[in-house]
Design an enzyme around this catalytic site. Structure first.
Site, mmCIF file in Angstrom:
data_model
loop_
_atom_site.group_PDB
_atom_site.id
_atom_site.type_symbol
_atom_site.label_atom_id
_atom_site.label_comp_id
_atom_site.label_asym_id
_atom_site.label_seq_id
_atom_site.Cartn_x
_atom_site.Cartn_y
_atom_site.Cartn_z
ATOM 1 N NE ARG A 16 -4.237 -1.505 0.190
ATOM 2 C CZ ARG A 16 -4.388 -2.542 -0.645
ATOM 3 N NH1 ARG A 16 -3.474 -2.802 -1.555
ATOM 4 N NH2 ARG A 16 -5.472 -3.298 -0.580
ATOM 5 C CG HIS A 75 -3.078 -0.956 -6.942
ATOM 6 N ND1 HIS A 75 -3.466 -0.341 -5.786
ATOM 7 C CD2 HIS A 75 -3.177 -2.295 -6.690
ATOM 8 C CE1 HIS A 75 -3.792 -1.257 -4.883
ATOM 9 N NE2 HIS A 75 -3.632 -2.458 -5.407
HETATM 10 P P1 NDP Z 1 -1.596 -11.716 4.789
HETATM 11 O O1 NDP Z 1 -2.570 -11.172 5.767
HETATM 12 O O2 NDP Z 1 -1.749 -13.113 4.331
HETATM 13 O O3 NDP Z 1 -0.113 -11.588 5.374
HETATM 14 C C1 NDP Z 1 0.318 -10.468 6.079
HETATM 15 C C2 NDP Z 1 1.735 -10.716 6.594
HETATM 16 O O4 NDP Z 1 2.214 -9.506 7.188
HETATM 17 C C3 NDP Z 1 1.802 -11.789 7.675
HETATM 18 O O5 NDP Z 1 2.984 -12.543 7.546
HETATM 19 C C4 NDP Z 1 1.850 -10.959 8.965
HETATM 20 O O6 NDP Z 1 2.511 -11.577 10.054
HETATM 21 C C5 NDP Z 1 2.657 -9.768 8.517
HETATM 22 N N1 NDP Z 1 2.430 -8.602 9.391
HETATM 23 C C6 NDP Z 1 1.271 -7.978 9.661
HETATM 24 N N2 NDP Z 1 1.469 -6.965 10.539
HETATM 25 C C7 NDP Z 1 2.797 -6.981 10.826
HETATM 26 C C8 NDP Z 1 3.615 -6.209 11.681
HETATM 27 N N3 NDP Z 1 3.115 -5.213 12.431
HETATM 28 N N4 NDP Z 1 4.927 -6.508 11.751
HETATM 29 C C9 NDP Z 1 5.445 -7.524 11.026
HETATM 30 N N5 NDP Z 1 4.717 -8.315 10.191
HETATM 31 C C10 NDP Z 1 3.406 -8.027 10.101
HETATM 32 O O7 NDP Z 1 -1.609 -10.711 3.538
HETATM 33 P P2 NDP Z 1 -1.322 -11.031 1.999
HETATM 34 O O8 NDP Z 1 0.016 -11.651 1.893
HETATM 35 O O9 NDP Z 1 -2.453 -11.729 1.367
HETATM 36 O O10 NDP Z 1 -1.327 -9.530 1.403
HETATM 37 C C11 NDP Z 1 -0.458 -8.528 1.891
HETATM 38 C C12 NDP Z 1 -0.881 -7.183 1.357
HETATM 39 O O11 NDP Z 1 -0.598 -7.064 -0.034
HETATM 40 C C13 NDP Z 1 -2.383 -6.873 1.428
HETATM 41 O O12 NDP Z 1 -2.767 -6.478 2.718
HETATM 42 C C14 NDP Z 1 -2.535 -5.759 0.401
HETATM 43 O O13 NDP Z 1 -2.363 -4.502 1.030
HETATM 44 C C15 NDP Z 1 -1.385 -5.997 -0.560
HETATM 45 N N6 NDP Z 1 -1.857 -6.381 -1.902
HETATM 46 C C16 NDP Z 1 -1.477 -5.618 -2.979
HETATM 47 C C17 NDP Z 1 -1.884 -5.964 -4.243
HETATM 48 C C18 NDP Z 1 -1.449 -5.177 -5.422
HETATM 49 O O14 NDP Z 1 -1.936 -5.429 -6.523
HETATM 50 N N7 NDP Z 1 -0.521 -4.262 -5.280
HETATM 51 C C19 NDP Z 1 -2.749 -7.129 -4.471
HETATM 52 C C20 NDP Z 1 -3.055 -7.874 -3.294
HETATM 53 C C21 NDP Z 1 -2.630 -7.488 -2.060
HETATM 54 P P3 NDP Z 1 1.935 -12.940 10.704
HETATM 55 O O15 NDP Z 1 2.280 -14.009 9.680
HETATM 56 O O16 NDP Z 1 2.704 -13.094 11.943
HETATM 57 O O17 NDP Z 1 0.464 -12.752 10.887
HETATM 58 C C1 OXD Z 2 -5.793 -6.083 -2.960
HETATM 59 C C2 OXD Z 2 -5.340 -5.185 -3.995
HETATM 60 O O1 OXD Z 2 -5.692 -5.761 -1.792
HETATM 61 O O2 OXD Z 2 -5.769 -5.329 -5.150
HETATM 62 O O3 OXD Z 2 -6.255 -7.168 -3.295
HETATM 63 O O4 OXD Z 2 -4.518 -4.301 -3.715
#
Ligand code: NDP
Ligand code: OXD
Length: 306
Positions: free
Chosen positions: A221, A269
């Site tokens: 993000r 994006h």
């Molecule tokens: P998940 O919820 O599966 O994974 C999130 C990861 O981040 C987990 O490993 C979690 O730790 C870690 N995390 C969360 N908070 C913290 C913190 N404070 N400190 C350290 N680690 C932290 O998310 P996804 O992998 O599915 O997606 C990640 C992000 O990608 C989405 O939230 C979205 O914003 C972005 N995205 C962007 C897209 C694009 O097209 N650009 C498309 C899709 C998603 P833990 O394993 O310990 O819970």
């Molecule tokens: C998502 C994205 O969060 O498209 O899936 O960014």
């Protein structure tokens, strides 16, 4: 069952057709103000009015992985928020990140410029041991990306909130693990969810801890990154460049300095797009599971923020 569809910037018809085919017994319609109460909603960036009116919803299926925008709204009481759980996104994210890392490591941008200038020139091969990649966030997308990078023999570090074990990846966790994680990394990939804990996490201090000649890939993000701090670290030469897919304001305003910066590559994006058929199949499976009282994956913890 009554399923309502309320997705901004999304062509509704194909989604409605897919959902109707999956639930021939249900009513599936685009939400209009004043519509009847629905049981389940399929949403992307819905207006607050939708949520205020639809107070009987049992589940909100977000057609993306990130729920940061949704969690800023006032939600109906007791509603389950369910995110897309991969649904074809992780392979796209792995492609995008591996492409960006390899393009930088192999200096393909430099070769493209040389060829455009009619120059036949070689660059000295670089040692991938000097290009350790750090992946912030080891969830559905981050873990897939970390594993994909290992296929190319880059040293890979990963950072998450709670400890994780991934074969071949050096893992770190929590506040205590952050400094070691950053200083072990030269290329930093951000795949964290946007939460109060992670907003502005890519700043002068954290990016400054990367190895000299560092490179940032932000695919999570825009609000994770302090734009001015990235520009300052590029100007100082501490960072060699960045690939950015997400921005604080989208579309990126025409006057934003990122557009013209020679060390920044940007995309609109698009690193991991929502794939409609995969997403409908996943959401339909989860609605059926909920009907049968079975547990489902991808339920968001509103306190944790992801
Ligand atoms: P998940 O919820 O599966 O994974 C999130 C990861 O981040 C987990 O490993 C979690 O730790 C870690 N995390 C969360 N908070 C913290 C913190 N404070 N400190 C350290 N680690 C932290 O998310 P996804 O992998 O599915 O997606 C990640 C992000 O990608 C989405 O939230 C979205 O914003 C972005 N995205 C962007 C897209 C694009 O097209 N650009 C498309 C899709 C998603 P833990 O394993 O310990 O819970
Ligand atoms: C998502 C994205 O969060 O498209 O899936 O960014």
């Amino acid at each position: 069952m009554n399923i309502t569809f309320c997705c901004t910037d999304t062509k509704a018809e194909p989604w409605l057709a897919g959902l109707r085919a999956a639930f021939p017994e249900a009513t599936v319609d685009v939400w209009q103000p004043g519509a009847a109460q629905a049981d389940v909603a399929v949403v992307w960036a819905p207006p607050q009015r939708f949520l205020d009116e639809q107070q009987a919803l049992k589940a909100l299926f977000n057609i993306g992985a990130g729920v940061d925008a949704l969690l800023k709204l006032r939600l109906p009481p007791g509603v389950r928020v369910v995110r897309l759980d991969d649904a074809g996104m992780s392979v796209q994210m792995a492609e995008y990140v591996c492409h960006a890392v390899i393009r930088h490591f192999r200096e393909f941008d430099g070769y493209e410029a040389d060829v455009k200038a009619g120059k036949w020139s070689y660059r000295k091969p670089r040692d991938r041991k000097d290009f350790a990649v750090g992946v912030m966030g080891l969830g559905v997308l981050g873990e897939r990306v970390a594993r994909a990078l290992r296929v190319f023999d880059f040293p890979v570090h990963g950072w998450s909130r709670t400890p994780k074990a991934i074969e071949g990846v050096f893992t770190h966790s929590g506040e205590v693990g952050l400094e070691t994680f950053l200083s072990a990394s030269r290329v930093l990939v951000n795949l964290l969810p946007l939460t109060p804990d992670t907003q502005d996490i890519l700043n002068r201090q954290t990016l400054g801890r990367l190895q000299p000649g560092g490179y940032l890939i932000n695919v999570a993000r825009g609000a994770h990154l302090v734009d001015a701090d990235l520009l300052a670290l590029l100007d100082s030469g501490h960072l060699a460049g960045a690939t950015l897919d997400v921005f604080r304001t989208e579309p990126l305003p025409p006057e934003h300095p990122f557009w013209q910066h020679p060390q920044i590559t940007l995309t609109p994006h698009t690193s991991a797009r929502t794939l409609r058929d995969e997403s409908i199949a996943q959401i339909a499976g989860k609605i059926r599971a909920l009907e049968a009282g079975q547990p489902i994956a991808g339920v968001v913890d509103a306190i944790r923020g992801y």
